[in-house]
Scaffold this motif. Structure first.
Motif, PDB file in Angstrom:
ATOM      1  N   VAL A 190      -3.543  -6.577  -2.621  1.00  0.00           N
ATOM      2  CA  VAL A 190      -4.441  -5.899  -3.520  1.00  0.00           C
ATOM      3  C   VAL A 190      -3.868  -6.273  -5.176  1.00  0.00           C
ATOM      4  O   VAL A 190      -3.058  -5.910  -5.422  1.00  0.00           O
ATOM      5  N   ASN A 191      -4.762  -6.871  -5.630  1.00  0.00           N
ATOM      6  CA  ASN A 191      -4.427  -7.045  -7.241  1.00  0.00           C
ATOM      7  C   ASN A 191      -5.085  -5.791  -7.950  1.00  0.00           C
ATOM      8  O   ASN A 191      -6.191  -5.837  -8.181  1.00  0.00           O
ATOM      9  N   ILE A 192      -3.967  -5.088  -8.274  1.00  0.00           N
ATOM     10  CA  ILE A 192      -4.282  -3.652  -9.191  1.00  0.00           C
ATOM     11  C   ILE A 192      -5.027  -3.689 -10.438  1.00  0.00           C
ATOM     12  O   ILE A 192      -5.564  -2.962 -11.044  1.00  0.00           O
ATOM     13  N   ASN A 193      -4.756  -5.153 -10.810  1.00  0.00           N
ATOM     14  CA  ASN A 193      -5.530  -5.402 -12.308  1.00  0.00           C
ATOM     15  C   ASN A 193      -7.023  -5.740 -12.212  1.00  0.00           C
ATOM     16  O   ASN A 193      -7.768  -5.821 -13.231  1.00  0.00           O
ATOM     17  N   HIS A 194      -7.633  -5.991 -10.872  1.00  0.00           N
ATOM     18  CA  HIS A 194      -9.124  -6.510 -10.886  1.00  0.00           C
ATOM     19  C   HIS A 194      -9.618  -5.998  -9.517  1.00  0.00           C
ATOM     20  O   HIS A 194     -10.684  -6.248  -9.356  1.00  0.00           O
ATOM     21  N   ALA A 195      -8.944  -5.150  -8.821  1.00  0.00           N
ATOM     22  CA  ALA A 195      -9.433  -4.469  -7.719  1.00  0.00           C
ATOM     23  C   ALA A 195     -10.650  -3.828  -7.734  1.00  0.00           C
ATOM     24  O   ALA A 195     -10.439  -2.764  -8.638  1.00  0.00           O
ATOM     25  N   SER A 196     -11.700  -3.648  -6.986  1.00  0.00           N
ATOM     26  CA  SER A 196     -12.615  -2.769  -6.901  1.00  0.00           C
ATOM     27  C   SER A 196     -12.189  -1.403  -6.322  1.00  0.00           C
ATOM     28  O   SER A 196     -11.115  -1.477  -5.781  1.00  0.00           O
ATOM     29  N   GLU A 197     -13.175  -0.597  -6.318  1.00  0.00           N
ATOM     30  CA  GLU A 197     -12.937   0.954  -5.887  1.00  0.00           C
ATOM     31  C   GLU A 197     -12.468   0.757  -4.162  1.00  0.00           C
ATOM     32  O   GLU A 197     -11.446   1.240  -3.691  1.00  0.00           O
ATOM     33  N   GLY A 198     -13.305  -0.262  -3.531  1.00  0.00           N
ATOM     34  CA  GLY A 198     -13.287  -0.278  -2.169  1.00  0.00           C
ATOM     35  C   GLY A 198     -11.760  -1.221  -1.768  1.00  0.00           C
ATOM     36  O   GLY A 198     -11.312  -0.721  -0.568  1.00  0.00           O
ATOM     37  N   GLU A 199     -11.439  -2.044  -2.429  1.00  0.00           N
ATOM     38  CA  GLU A 199     -10.048  -2.607  -2.344  1.00  0.00           C
ATOM     39  C   GLU A 199      -9.171  -1.600  -2.566  1.00  0.00           C
ATOM     40  O   GLU A 199      -7.981  -1.741  -1.745  1.00  0.00           O
ATOM     41  N   LEU A 200      -9.246  -0.835  -3.557  1.00  0.00           N
ATOM     42  CA  LEU A 200      -7.987   0.192  -3.692  1.00  0.00           C
ATOM     43  C   LEU A 200      -7.977   1.226  -2.720  1.00  0.00           C
ATOM     44  O   LEU A 200      -6.812   1.766  -2.424  1.00  0.00           O
ATOM     45  N   THR A 201      -9.053   1.726  -2.109  1.00  0.00           N
ATOM     46  CA  THR A 201      -9.113   2.569  -1.141  1.00  0.00           C
ATOM     47  C   THR A 201      -8.587   2.036  -0.006  1.00  0.00           C
ATOM     48  O   THR A 201      -8.136   2.764   1.086  1.00  0.00           O
ATOM     49  N   SER A 202      -8.273   0.764   0.308  1.00  0.00           N
ATOM     50  CA  SER A 202      -7.668   0.312   1.507  1.00  0.00           C
ATOM     51  C   SER A 202      -5.999   0.572   1.446  1.00  0.00           C
ATOM     52  O   SER A 202      -5.603   0.124   2.611  1.00  0.00           O
ATOM     53  N   LEU A 203      -5.636   0.791   0.264  1.00  0.00           N
ATOM     54  CA  LEU A 203      -4.220   1.455   0.308  1.00  0.00           C
ATOM     55  C   LEU A 203      -3.731   2.499   0.846  1.00  0.00           C
ATOM     56  O   LEU A 203      -4.945   3.582   0.908  1.00  0.00           O
ATOM     57  N   TYR A 204      -2.646   2.824   1.435  1.00  0.00           N
ATOM     58  CA  TYR A 204      -2.357   4.028   1.981  1.00  0.00           C
ATOM     59  C   TYR A 204      -2.352   4.987   0.728  1.00  0.00           C
ATOM     60  O   TYR A 204      -1.578   4.876  -0.337  1.00  0.00           O
ATOM     61  N   GLY A 205      -2.758   6.304   1.143  1.00  0.00           N
ATOM     62  CA  GLY A 205      -2.832   7.285   0.187  1.00  0.00           C
ATOM     63  C   GLY A 205      -3.864   7.298  -0.752  1.00  0.00           C
ATOM     64  O   GLY A 205      -3.654   8.248  -1.915  1.00  0.00           O
TER      65      GLY A 205
END
Length: 99
Positions: free
Chosen positions: A37-52
């Motif tokens: 997950v590229n935290i500088n360009h990730a969408s909300e959906g991509e970020l929610t795939s992270l734990y926690g």
């Protein structure tokens, strides 16, 4: 008209259907666990795939990024309210900073 979606398989018993669903869920979880997950360009959906990271924290990450610019290091993610060292360590292997 051709439908490209896969049709659900037919099963002889509820047990075989249940086993199939568990295998599908495991495959989806493993795919999620290995995608970066590229935290500088990730969408909300991509970020929610992270734990926690739920929707609220994902939105907070995006808001922080919009207000203060791109993250310089993965550790900068801790500057976002609600993201602590434990969350960061659980996700560190998947976090990227690509331009």
């Amino acid at each position: 008209m051709s439908n490209k979606a896969q049709a659900a398989p037919c099963f002889d018993s509820a047990q075989s259907a249940y086993s199939y669903l568990l295998a599908q869920e495991t495959a989806e979880t493993q795919a999620r666990d290995y995608s970066d997950v590229n935290i500088n360009h990730a969408s909300e959906g991509e970020l929610t795939s992270l734990y926690g990271i739920g929707s609220s924290k994902a939105q907070a990450i995006i808001l922080y990024r919009d207000m203060f610019g791109e993250f310089k290091t993965v550790d900068d993610l801790e500057k976002v309210k609600g993201i602590g060292p434990k969350t960061l360590e659980k996700n560190r292997e998947r976090l990227q900073l690509r331009e």
